[in-house]
Design a protein around this motif. Structure first.
Motif, PDB file in Angstrom:
ATOM      1  N   GLU A 106      -0.963   3.326  -2.329  1.00  0.00           N
ATOM      2  CA  GLU A 106       0.272   4.110  -2.274  1.00  0.00           C
ATOM      3  C   GLU A 106       1.462   3.231  -2.656  1.00  0.00           C
ATOM      4  O   GLU A 106       2.363   3.657  -3.366  1.00  0.00           O
ATOM      5  CB  GLU A 106       0.439   4.690  -0.868  1.00  0.00           C
ATOM      6  N   THR A 107       1.501   2.014  -2.141  1.00  0.00           N
ATOM      7  CA  THR A 107       2.496   0.997  -2.476  1.00  0.00           C
ATOM      8  C   THR A 107       1.818  -0.350  -2.431  1.00  0.00           C
ATOM      9  O   THR A 107       0.772  -0.475  -1.761  1.00  0.00           O
ATOM     10  CB  THR A 107       3.661   0.981  -1.451  1.00  0.00           C
ATOM     11  N   ARG A 138      -1.752   5.992  -7.438  1.00  0.00           N
ATOM     12  CA  ARG A 138      -1.502   6.398  -6.062  1.00  0.00           C
ATOM     13  C   ARG A 138      -2.603   7.354  -5.615  1.00  0.00           C
ATOM     14  O   ARG A 138      -3.298   7.954  -6.429  1.00  0.00           O
ATOM     15  CB  ARG A 138      -0.144   7.082  -5.945  1.00  0.00           C
ATOM     16  N   ASN A 139      -2.735   7.520  -4.299  1.00  0.00           N
ATOM     17  CA  ASN A 139      -3.768   8.432  -3.787  1.00  0.00           C
ATOM     18  C   ASN A 139      -3.171   9.737  -3.302  1.00  0.00           C
ATOM     19  O   ASN A 139      -3.788  10.457  -2.513  1.00  0.00           O
ATOM     20  CB  ASN A 139      -4.573   7.758  -2.674  1.00  0.00           C
ATOM     21  N   GLU A 140      -1.945  10.048  -3.793  1.00  0.00           N
ATOM     22  CA  GLU A 140      -1.274  11.323  -3.472  1.00  0.00           C
ATOM     23  C   GLU A 140      -1.192  11.554  -1.971  1.00  0.00           C
ATOM     24  O   GLU A 140      -1.335  12.683  -1.497  1.00  0.00           O
ATOM     25  CB  GLU A 140      -1.986  12.488  -4.172  1.00  0.00           C
ATOM     26  N   ARG A 141      -0.973  10.478  -1.215  1.00  0.00           N
ATOM     27  CA  ARG A 141      -0.783  10.483   0.242  1.00  0.00           C
ATOM     28  C   ARG A 141      -2.005  10.996   1.024  1.00  0.00           C
ATOM     29  O   ARG A 141      -1.902  11.335   2.189  1.00  0.00           O
ATOM     30  CB  ARG A 141       0.482  11.265   0.643  1.00  0.00           C
ATOM     31  N   GLY A 146      -3.679   6.813   1.393  1.00  0.00           N
ATOM     32  CA  GLY A 146      -2.423   7.545   1.430  1.00  0.00           C
ATOM     33  C   GLY A 146      -1.568   7.185   2.632  1.00  0.00           C
ATOM     34  O   GLY A 146      -0.336   7.237   2.567  1.00  0.00           O
ATOM     35  N   ARG A 147      -2.222   6.843   3.756  1.00  0.00           N
ATOM     36  CA  ARG A 147      -1.487   6.431   4.958  1.00  0.00           C
ATOM     37  C   ARG A 147      -1.058   4.976   4.901  1.00  0.00           C
ATOM     38  O   ARG A 147      -0.438   4.461   5.837  1.00  0.00           O
ATOM     39  CB  ARG A 147      -2.357   6.653   6.205  1.00  0.00           C
ATOM     40  N   GLY A 148      -1.426   4.277   3.806  1.00  0.00           N
ATOM     41  CA  GLY A 148      -0.992   2.896   3.644  1.00  0.00           C
ATOM     42  C   GLY A 148      -1.766   1.918   4.517  1.00  0.00           C
ATOM     43  O   GLY A 148      -1.257   0.853   4.862  1.00  0.00           O
TER      44      GLY A 148
END
Ligand code: MG
Length: 165
Positions: A106-107, A138-141, A146-148
């Motif tokens: 995600e980041t 990105r994994n589109e949250r 997505g939760r980082g």
């Protein structure tokens, strides 16, 4: 060259984030608030690519070559592990043709570091930078990425034979 002289390998790795940077990917220190937890330096790009290189030549895998219960691998520089895998593959009569890597996270954003990562990997693989691609996805949250909580890496490598087969 006959098709028996070409091989494809894939690799996958994932590591959990822990507070405190920098993030090390492909041997490049990326400014970030988290680093990757691992027995070595946690460089998931180097680990996925190491498995892809070894798998393409069918000469082992990263867990067999660098057991994580071996204290000499603690805090290891994973780019040195990748270089050792490339040497094993060379000794088995193969050279790297190209590599393609996807970092799923995600980041942070991978794009600003792409060219440095490509150059670092190209040097370790013994190929030109034009034979190595790196991209961030990105994994589109969704889910743990997505939760980082961490990141995952997919790698593909092709090899060409350096001997008659
Ligand atoms: Mg790993």
């Amino acid at each position: 060259m006959s098709t028996s002289g070409v091989r494809l390998g894939i690799g996958y790795d994932s590591h959990r984030f822990a507070p405190g940077g920098p993030l090390i990917l492909a041997g490049i220190r990326i400014p970030f608030d988290y680093s990757l937890v691992g027995h070595s330096d946690g460089d998931a790009v180097a680990h996925a690519l190491t498995d892809a290189v070894l798998g393409a030549a069918a000469v082992g895998d990263i867990g067999e070559m660098f057991p994580d219960d071996d204290p000499t691998n603690r805090g290891a520089n994973s780019m040195e592990m990748l270089r050792a895998a490339v040497k094993r593959v060379h000794d088995a009569g193969w050279r790297v043709v190209n590599a393609d890597v996807a970092v799923v996270s995600e980041t942070p954003r991978i794009a600003p570091h792409r060219d440095a990562m490509r150059a670092s990997l190209a040097e370790a693989l013994g190929v030109g930078v034009n034979a190595v691609m790196v991209k961030g996805k990105r994994n589109e949250r969704m889910g743990w990425i997505g939760r980082g909580e961490g990141l995952a890496v997919l790698a593909a490598v092709t090899l060409a034979s350096t001997t008659e087969r």
